[in-house]
Design an enzyme around this catalytic site. Structure first.
Site, PDB file in Angstrom:
ATOM      1  N   ASP A  37       0.827  -1.214   0.000  1.00 39.23           N
ATOM      2  CA  ASP A  37       0.000   0.000   0.000  1.00 39.23           C
ATOM      3  C   ASP A  37       0.859   1.262   0.000  1.00 39.23           C
ATOM      4  O   ASP A  37       0.511   2.269  -0.605  1.00 39.23           O
ATOM      5  CB  ASP A  37      -0.940   0.015   1.213  1.00 39.23           C
ATOM      6  CG  ASP A  37      -2.035  -1.029   1.060  1.00 39.23           C
ATOM      7  OD1 ASP A  37      -2.221  -1.515  -0.080  1.00 39.23           O
ATOM      8  OD2 ASP A  37      -2.675  -1.378   2.071  1.00 39.23           O
ATOM      9  N   SER A  82     -17.407 -23.728 -29.207  1.00 37.99           N
ATOM     10  CA  SER A  82     -17.549 -24.376 -27.901  1.00 37.99           C
ATOM     11  C   SER A  82     -17.067 -25.817 -28.032  1.00 37.99           C
ATOM     12  O   SER A  82     -16.514 -26.189 -29.062  1.00 37.99           O
ATOM     13  CB  SER A  82     -18.989 -24.300 -27.417  1.00 37.99           C
ATOM     14  OG  SER A  82     -19.811 -24.887 -28.365  1.00 37.99           O
ATOM     15  N   LEU A  83     -17.266 -26.596 -27.001  1.00 35.86           N
ATOM     16  CA  LEU A  83     -16.771 -27.973 -27.024  1.00 35.86           C
ATOM     17  C   LEU A  83     -17.942 -28.937 -27.103  1.00 35.86           C
ATOM     18  O   LEU A  83     -19.009 -28.673 -26.559  1.00 35.86           O
ATOM     19  CB  LEU A  83     -15.994 -28.268 -25.739  1.00 35.86           C
ATOM     20  CG  LEU A  83     -14.671 -27.540 -25.543  1.00 35.86           C
ATOM     21  CD1 LEU A  83     -14.163 -27.751 -24.123  1.00 35.86           C
ATOM     22  CD2 LEU A  83     -13.638 -28.037 -26.543  1.00 35.86           C
ATOM     23  N   GLU A 113      -7.322 -31.467 -18.904  1.00 41.28           N
ATOM     24  CA  GLU A 113      -7.358 -30.138 -18.296  1.00 41.28           C
ATOM     25  C   GLU A 113      -8.666 -29.991 -17.520  1.00 41.28           C
ATOM     26  O   GLU A 113      -9.681 -30.558 -17.915  1.00 41.28           O
ATOM     27  CB  GLU A 113      -7.394 -29.133 -19.449  1.00 41.28           C
ATOM     28  CG  GLU A 113      -6.501 -27.945 -19.329  1.00 41.28           C
ATOM     29  CD  GLU A 113      -6.455 -27.233 -20.674  1.00 41.28           C
ATOM     30  OE1 GLU A 113      -5.562 -27.550 -21.481  1.00 41.28           O
ATOM     31  OE2 GLU A 113      -7.336 -26.395 -20.930  1.00 41.28           O
ATOM     32  N   LYS A 115     -12.095 -28.331 -16.554  1.00 43.30           N
ATOM     33  CA  LYS A 115     -13.045 -27.456 -17.253  1.00 43.30           C
ATOM     34  C   LYS A 115     -13.654 -26.512 -16.220  1.00 43.30           C
ATOM     35  O   LYS A 115     -14.453 -26.928 -15.376  1.00 43.30           O
ATOM     36  CB  LYS A 115     -14.133 -28.288 -17.944  1.00 43.30           C
ATOM     37  CG  LYS A 115     -15.083 -27.448 -18.770  1.00 43.30           C
ATOM     38  CD  LYS A 115     -15.944 -28.324 -19.662  1.00 43.30           C
ATOM     39  CE  LYS A 115     -16.825 -27.508 -20.571  1.00 43.30           C
ATOM     40  NZ  LYS A 115     -17.724 -26.603 -19.883  1.00 43.30           N
ATOM     41  N   LYS A 285      -7.787 -32.674 -24.761  1.00 36.74           N
ATOM     42  CA  LYS A 285      -7.373 -32.005 -25.989  1.00 36.74           C
ATOM     43  C   LYS A 285      -6.224 -32.766 -26.638  1.00 36.74           C
ATOM     44  O   LYS A 285      -5.304 -33.204 -25.936  1.00 36.74           O
ATOM     45  CB  LYS A 285      -6.880 -30.584 -25.680  1.00 36.74           C
ATOM     46  CG  LYS A 285      -7.923 -29.714 -25.003  1.00 36.74           C
ATOM     47  CD  LYS A 285      -7.385 -28.341 -24.645  1.00 36.74           C
ATOM     48  CE  LYS A 285      -8.490 -27.506 -24.013  1.00 36.74           C
ATOM     49  NZ  LYS A 285      -8.069 -26.188 -23.574  1.00 36.74           N
ATOM     50  N   CYS A 406     -55.805 -16.333 -14.618  1.00 34.25           N
ATOM     51  CA  CYS A 406     -57.073 -15.742 -15.074  1.00 34.25           C
ATOM     52  C   CYS A 406     -58.257 -16.661 -14.822  1.00 34.25           C
ATOM     53  O   CYS A 406     -59.396 -16.296 -15.099  1.00 34.25           O
ATOM     54  CB  CYS A 406     -56.983 -15.389 -16.555  1.00 34.25           C
ATOM     55  SG  CYS A 406     -56.896 -16.837 -17.626  1.00 34.25           S
ATOM     56  N   CYS A 421     -52.898 -22.020 -21.193  1.00 34.68           N
ATOM     57  CA  CYS A 421     -54.004 -21.096 -21.012  1.00 34.68           C
ATOM     58  C   CYS A 421     -54.167 -20.365 -22.340  1.00 34.68           C
ATOM     59  O   CYS A 421     -53.224 -19.751 -22.828  1.00 34.68           O
ATOM     60  CB  CYS A 421     -53.660 -20.120 -19.886  1.00 34.68           C
ATOM     61  SG  CYS A 421     -54.677 -18.644 -19.903  1.00 34.68           S
ATOM     62  N   CYS A 426     -54.840 -13.023 -20.643  1.00 34.65           N
ATOM     63  CA  CYS A 426     -54.499 -13.520 -19.303  1.00 34.65           C
ATOM     64  C   CYS A 426     -53.436 -12.616 -18.675  1.00 34.65           C
ATOM     65  O   CYS A 426     -52.392 -12.356 -19.280  1.00 34.65           O
ATOM     66  CB  CYS A 426     -53.988 -14.950 -19.413  1.00 34.65           C
ATOM     67  SG  CYS A 426     -53.211 -15.555 -17.916  1.00 34.65           S
TER      68      CYS A 426
HETATM   69  S1  IVH Z   1     -11.058 -25.068 -24.547  1.00 32.21           S
HETATM   70  C1  IVH Z   1     -13.292 -24.353 -28.771  1.00 32.21           C
HETATM   71  N1  IVH Z   1     -10.476 -25.433 -22.037  1.00 32.21           N
HETATM   72  O1  IVH Z   1     -15.939 -24.464 -21.716  1.00 32.21           O
HETATM   73  C2  IVH Z   1     -13.481 -24.043 -27.367  1.00 32.21           C
HETATM   74  N2  IVH Z   1     -12.588 -24.490 -22.554  1.00 32.21           N
HETATM   75  O2  IVH Z   1     -17.871 -25.246 -24.495  1.00 32.21           O
HETATM   76  C3  IVH Z   1     -12.170 -24.167 -26.676  1.00 32.21           C
HETATM   77  N3  IVH Z   1     -13.939 -23.935 -20.611  1.00 32.21           N
HETATM   78  O3  IVH Z   1     -16.536 -22.026 -24.124  1.00 32.21           O
HETATM   79  C4  IVH Z   1     -12.383 -24.200 -25.273  1.00 32.21           C
HETATM   80  N4  IVH Z   1     -12.484 -24.573 -19.094  1.00 32.21           N
HETATM   81  O4  IVH Z   1     -15.659 -21.264 -21.893  1.00 32.21           O
HETATM   82  C5  IVH Z   1     -11.399 -25.013 -22.903  1.00 32.21           C
HETATM   83  N5  IVH Z   1      -9.796 -25.788 -19.856  1.00 32.21           N
HETATM   84  C6  IVH Z   1     -10.713 -25.353 -20.721  1.00 32.21           C
HETATM   85  C7  IVH Z   1     -11.941 -24.807 -20.305  1.00 32.21           C
HETATM   86  C8  IVH Z   1     -12.855 -24.411 -21.261  1.00 32.21           C
HETATM   87  C9  IVH Z   1     -13.677 -24.043 -19.298  1.00 32.21           C
HETATM   88  C10 IVH Z   1     -15.194 -23.409 -21.192  1.00 32.21           C
HETATM   89  C11 IVH Z   1     -15.036 -22.435 -22.305  1.00 32.21           C
HETATM   90  C12 IVH Z   1     -15.775 -22.994 -23.472  1.00 32.21           C
HETATM   91  C13 IVH Z   1     -16.643 -24.028 -22.831  1.00 32.21           C
HETATM   92  C14 IVH Z   1     -16.789 -25.241 -23.718  1.00 32.21           C
END
Ligand code: IVH
Length: 669
Positions: A37, A82-83, A113, A115, A285, A406, A421, A426
């Site tokens: 600080d 997404s996955l 990894e 998630k 992965k 209603c 309904c 309503c």
């Molecule tokens: S790899 C192509 N690694 O899970 C998407 N995703 O649908 C590559 N997430 O949208 C994502 N931990 O928000 C990856 N170790 C991780 C993750 C991770 C959380 C989330 C991410 C993604 C969703 C998967």
């Protein structure tokens, strides 16, 4: 003199950032809070006296942002996908087989990894400085929330390596204890509670004041990087690079076999309750980046990675009552009122019971001990009954045949499990319709939340959607607790909503089956409400991603002639909402821009629909037959007569490899 001061400012900024890094990322501080600080106060004083010497990456600039009223929408350089999810070993084994079949004779290694159950965020660094942070949004474009991201101490303002241009993606999250503390504070303030840490993270990132975001203790795990000239060949190296640059990465491990993956999964399935943050599964992965690239993508997700989700958390409690909720389309849904029970970090007092059939099938009775389940982002649901604990005097639940709001009679389609309904006036339906209309992803009308909707409807000021646009300062003045300023805010919000594009309006109208995606598709395809309402069932069904059942039901839900519907007429002609699509914003320039494209034969990497969606996203149009108007033919394996016809007509032809190369060029593959 100035030289000395500049040097001192730079030294202090560097030193303080280093201490922030040691404290937040390494969890190994080397100085006391007081000492920190003191250094910060010295830096602040110097910067105040010499504003021109303030560096953008100075720790004082983390909360320097001013409140914003809105976040600009920004297109992602490459889509945020997404996955695919799997829930069983069989699913994961099938994934592994697909991967190995696509990479014959190659050794495949995986990275396991965690998630993280948070919110995805993309960070753009230029010359190692954080310049932009963008939420995932719909995957193609998201909200720019840089000022908020800068407040997160585990997001470096400057990478610990110079001269880097890159995009980093990862997950913003809130630790469970911070989430609990936040909710306790909100409960004390009589505020609404967040359902789980992910929701509180999402809510925090959307706060319009970075000073408030800074108090939320958000954190960031990085899991992906795209760097100019990055020399990594493996995902595991990318994670090491991210760590070296000053970021936290999720717990991970390289695995040479699925057996290793399963062992780690079992370990974390048991250990996850002890982690300070929520994980909803693990991610597997392919480690080699070259293999990742060759495996490619579907329209939604990479083929080289898979989420393996944990089973849902379960709890037992008593069912105290069954409430009936009336939705905006009249659907009456039963909701379980429960003896509050802790489940996966939150307290559950309500759960979904789906519909009358479900209650009947499971013979769920008031007073029963029930099993509830919560799976990630869904509302908890009642999944079973413990008959052994049933009270002697319990009676089978009789689903009412009257609307709880209603008192009109409820109808049930033979095909549908839902009781409805049918009274379009309503009061409960009206409230839900208004709430839906005003929602952020619909017309986004500030100042029109559930409490104001309730007042407007209860006072009879608003009897349908079009009445909203006839409100004025005088009529709003009659409402209790509505000051002149809030009234004006609401009127301004309504005024602004007139600019919302047609696809938003179409979604906001609350027509059954028309969610955000369908609304966007229909708006693009038909261009206006008039033309949409003129469409035949066949034309609706021919629309990308609309199946026969939805097409039929949609056809029945759309008015024949919008001009003859009083509310629509007023929304269009008096309120002047957008009932037509404006000229499309330009898609990114690509090989497909403005071209009419036909796809034929079998593509190994994409289904026809996926390929068509990508081409349309890049500004092309797809049709099914080759003619002199065709600009381009994408020819997969076993392309037959269409290829011959294209060649005869002199139409350009791309094989799959060339097609993928063009997609890569445009940044979507
Ligand atoms: S790899 C192509 N690694 O899970 C998407 N995703 O649908 C590559 N997430 O949208 C994502 N931990 O928000 C990856 N170790 C991780 C993750 C991770 C959380 C989330 C991410 C993604 C969703 C998967």
């Amino acid at each position: 003199m100035t030289q000395d001061i500049a040097q001192r400012i730079a030294a202090l900024a560097d030193e303080l950032e280093e201490h922030l890094y040691r404290y937040h990322v390494l969890d190994a501080p080397t100085i006391s809070d007081q000492e920190f600080d003191r250094l910060l106060a010295e830096l602040q004083a110097l910067e105040e006296a010499h504003p021109s010497l303030v560096r953008p990456d100075s720790p004082t600039q983390r909360v320097g942002g001013t409140p914003t009223s809105d976040f600009p929408t920004v297109r992602h350089a490459r889509p945020m996908l997404s996955l695919d999810n799997s829930y069983s070993r069989q699913d994961v084994e099938a994934f592994d087989r697909r991967v190995r079949q696509s990479l014959p004779d190659e050794a495949v290694e995986y990275v396991f990894e965690l998630k993280i159950d948070g919110v995805a965020l993309s960070l753009i660094y230029q010359d190692s400085l954080l310049v932009r942070a963008i939420t995932r949004g719909d995957g193609v474009q998201g909200d720019e929330i840089t000022a908020n991201a800068r407040t997160i101490p585990t997001i470096p303002l400057r990478l610990r390596q110079s001269g880097v241009n890159c995009e980093i993606r990862g997950e913003v999250y809130m630790e469970i204890s911070d989430f609990a503390q936040l909710n306790a504070q909100r409960a004390a303030d009589d505020g609404p509670l967040f359902a789980n840490p992910r929701n509180s993270t999402a809510g925090s990132l959307k706060l319009q004041n970075p000073n408030l975001v800074a108090k939320r203790n958000l954190r960031f795990f990085a899991y992906w990087i795209h760097a100019e000239g990055g020399g990594q060949t493996r995902h595991s190296e990318c994670l090491e690079t991210l760590r070296a640059w000053g970021l936290m990465v999720p717990e991970h491990q390289r695995c040479a076999s699925l057996a290793d993956v399963f062992a780690l999964y079992d370990h974390y399935a048991a250990a996850r309750a002890e982690l300070p943050y929520e994980i909803d599964g693990v991610v597997i992965k392919v480690d080699s980046l070259s293999q990742q690239e060759r495996l490619g993508y579907t329209a939604k997700s990479p083929r080289s990675a898979m989420a393996y989700k944990f089973p849902a958390y379960q709890a037992r409690t008593r069912l105290l009552d069954i409430h009936l909720q009336v939705g905006r389309t009249g659907a009456v849904t039963p909701v379980a009122v429960l003896d509050p029970v802790p489940l996966a970090g939150s307290t559950i007092a309500r759960a979904s019971l789906h519909n009358a059939d479900e209650i009947h099938r499971k013979d769920i009775r008031i007073g029963d001990t029930v099993l509830i389940e919560k799976g990630g982002d869904v509302i908890p649901k009642v999944v079973g009954v413990d008959r052994s604990e049933r009270p002697d005097d319990s009676a089978e639940y009789a689903f009412p045949n009257q609307c709880p709001s209603c008192k009109g009679s409820l109808s049930r389609d033979a095909e549908e499990a839902v009781a409805r309904c049918d009274n379009s006036t309503c009061p409960a339906q009206l409230r839900r319709r208004l709430e839906h209309f005003a929602a952020r992803n619909a017309m986004d009308i500030e100042g029109l939340g559930p409490a104001v909707v309730e007042q407007l409807a209860a006072e009879g000021l608003v009897k349908d959607l079009s009445d909203l646009y006839e409100l004025n300062v005088e009529s709003l003045g009659a409402l209790e607790r509505m000051g002149e300023k809030s009234a004006q805010n609401l009127l301004d919000g309504l005024d602004r909503s007139k600019e919302q594009p047609f696809d938003r309006v179409l979604f906001a109208l609350g027509i059954r089956h028309v969610g955000t995606t369908v609304a966007r598709t229909l708006a693009r395809e038909f261009g206006s409400l008039d033309d949409l309402c003129k469409a035949s069932v066949e034309e609706l069904e021919a629309t990308h991603e609309i199946g026969p059942t939805i097409a039929r039901s949609l056809y029945a839900s759309l008015p024949d002639l919008p001009a003859l519907d009083r509310v629509l007429y007023k929304l269009k002609n008096k309120a002047k909402l957008q009932f037509e699509m404006e000229a499309e914003e330009a898609a990114p320039a690509s090989h497909f821009s403005g071209k009419t494209v036909v796809i034929t034969g079998t593509l190994s990497g994409y289904s026809r629909d996926e390929a068509a969606a990508l081409i349309e996203r890049l500004g092309g149009k797809t049709t099914s037959s080759v003619s002199k108007n065709t600009d381009l033919l994408i020819a997969g394996e076993k392309a037959g007569s269409k290829l011959a016809r294209a060649q005869a007509l002199g139409v350009a032809v791309l094989d799959e490899a060339a097609f993928i190369a063009q997609l890569q060029e445009a940044g979507v593959a």
